[in-house]
Design an enzyme around this catalytic site. Structure first.
Site, PDB file in Angstrom:
ATOM      1  CB  THR A 205      37.814  39.841   5.039  1.00  0.00           C
ATOM      2  OG1 THR A 205      37.118  40.785   5.471  1.00  0.00           O
ATOM      3  CG2 THR A 205      37.970  39.888   3.412  1.00  0.00           C
TER       4      THR A 205
ATOM      5  CB  THR B 178      28.626  48.259   4.896  1.00  0.00           C
ATOM      6  OG1 THR B 178      29.651  47.384   5.839  1.00  0.00           O
ATOM      7  CG2 THR B 178      27.988  46.936   3.680  1.00  0.00           C
TER       8      THR B 178
END
Length: 407
Positions: free
Chosen positions: A155, A192
């Protein structure tokens, strides 16, 4: 790669993991110029372990993946650009619909598909766009598509993140590959934002889960970029069972070596995430030594690592050591003996016997602060436990990136 040179990290050569294939496609979820859908296929005999975010507002794909994990997963489906979080019951139904579409396409049960999403929170999942390109991603699957996969899950990341290790055991090999994404909203409380590790080892699901949980605890759970735990955190470890090495057993030397290699892959992926922290210019290692317990050491390290005042001082290369001192003092350590605490910037002692070290000079502190990678060491003088947390600085770009995230 040095922090501050974002986007210039070379992706490593990653050998195939026998039995695991990956395919990508562009659904145009947020960006029509890059692949944003990833499929990972597992063989029938594979085992799969996962850990997920502890955020109470966990995303729809997290809820579904948790429920499906016990059903011998055959496919992982990952999209970037949309988190499908904060979307209520509609988000659940949308994710299930895409899982069902893939299951029908590949001939498996819907519960054998694990969905994962990352991106903007609170927006409906664009299921029509995803379902159109599912066949393209499926036809693209191959054992050597690790770089394409790492790119598809990005992203705000500035570079794809991958780590690979090949373990030699009695003349045979076990391969471990890992990819991850994450740059902001990083303060994992299990893993994560998204991490996928795969191996060809033969190992039971129970032992694989133990291996992953232990690795995550010392890697992804020891990093922070901004102190925000995502709604979508997930980390998966898949094992195809295709290696010629006999099945790994919990009490064997082979398993010990395998677990150490998985830990190494996880730690290096975690470090890559911090190096790519949104707007980061410095990597900071916060090391707490002579603590009484692990929890105490981690609490002190994370208090320093989370402090906006500490992080902005490091961005400015300002040796404002009082901010570190204040963070240690508010970390909640009971009965802390101030005179026993020592604090170092690199190898320069800045605090000793309850105040500024007598031999400290601003010039020595500044020389450390001018570096791109800095270690802060806090010795509590309370016991024999040491722990490390990785973090990065706060820059102007961090604010800009997040202020413009949805535009």
């Amino acid at each position: 790669m040095a922090v501050g040179q974002q986007g210039q990290c070379d992706f490593p050569a990653m050998p195939p993991v026998a039995g695991i294939t990956l395919g990508t496609a562009c659904a145009g979820i947020k960006n029509t110029l890059k692949d944003d859908l990833l499929l990972i296929a597992l063989p029938e005999r594979a085992s799969c372990a996962a850990v997920f975010t502890q955020n109470a507002f966990c995303a729809a794909p997290v809820q579904i993946a948790k429920a499906h994990l016990s059903q011998q997963p055959r496919w992982l489906m990952v999209n970037s650009g949309n988190a499908n979080a904060g979307t209520g019951e509609q988000g659940i139904q949308d994710a299930l619909m895409v899982c069902a579409s893939l299951a029908e396409l590949v001939g498996c049960d819907t519960k054998q598909v694990l969905p994962f999403s990352t991106g903007v929170i609170g927006q409906p999942l664009p299921i029509d766009k995803m379902m159109v390109v599912l066949p393209l991603a499926m036809l693209d699957t191959a054992e050597d598509h690790w770089l394409q996969a790492a790119r598809a899950i990005m992203t705000t990341d500035t570079f794809p993140k991958g780590v690979s290790r090949v373990l030699e055991l009695d003349g045979q090999t076990i391969t471990i590959n890992g990819i991850a994404k994450g740059a902001g909203m990083i303060h994992p409380n299990m893993a994560t934002l998204l991490g996928f590790m795969a191996t060809d080892a033969k190992i039971s699901q129970k032992l694989l889960q133990q291996c992953l949980t232990e690795a995550v605890g010392q890697s992804f759970n020891r990093i922070t970029v901004d102190g925000d735990t995502s709604t979508n955190d997930a980390c998966v470890l898949m094992a195809s069972g295709y290696s010629a090495v006999p099945e790994l057993r919990a009490d064997s030397e082979h398993y010990r070596l395998f677990a150490a290699a998985v830990m190494e892959v996880a730690k290096q992926l975690a470090e890559l995430i911090v190096r790519d922290g949104e707007g980061a210019t410095k990597l900071m290692r916060i090391v707490v030594t002579e603590a009484a317990t692990v929890d105490e050491a981690v609490q002190v390290a994370k208090t320093i690592a989370h402090s906006p005042l500490v992080k902005t001082a490091f961005f400015a290369s300002d040796a404002n050591w009082g901010r570190i001192l204040a963070a240690v003092g508010r970390a909640g350590v009971s009965d802390l003996v101030l005179e026993a605490v020592q604090i170092y910037l690199g190898d320069v002692c800045i605090v000793r016997r309850g105040g500024r070290a007598a031999d400290y000079t601003e010039e020595a502190g500044q020389a450390v602060m001018d570096k791109e990678e800095i270690t802060v060491t806090v010795s509590l003088g309370r016991g024999g436990v040491s722990q490390e947390v990785l973090t990065c600085d706060f820059s102007y770009d961090y604010v800009k990136i997040n202020a413009e995230y949805r535009t």
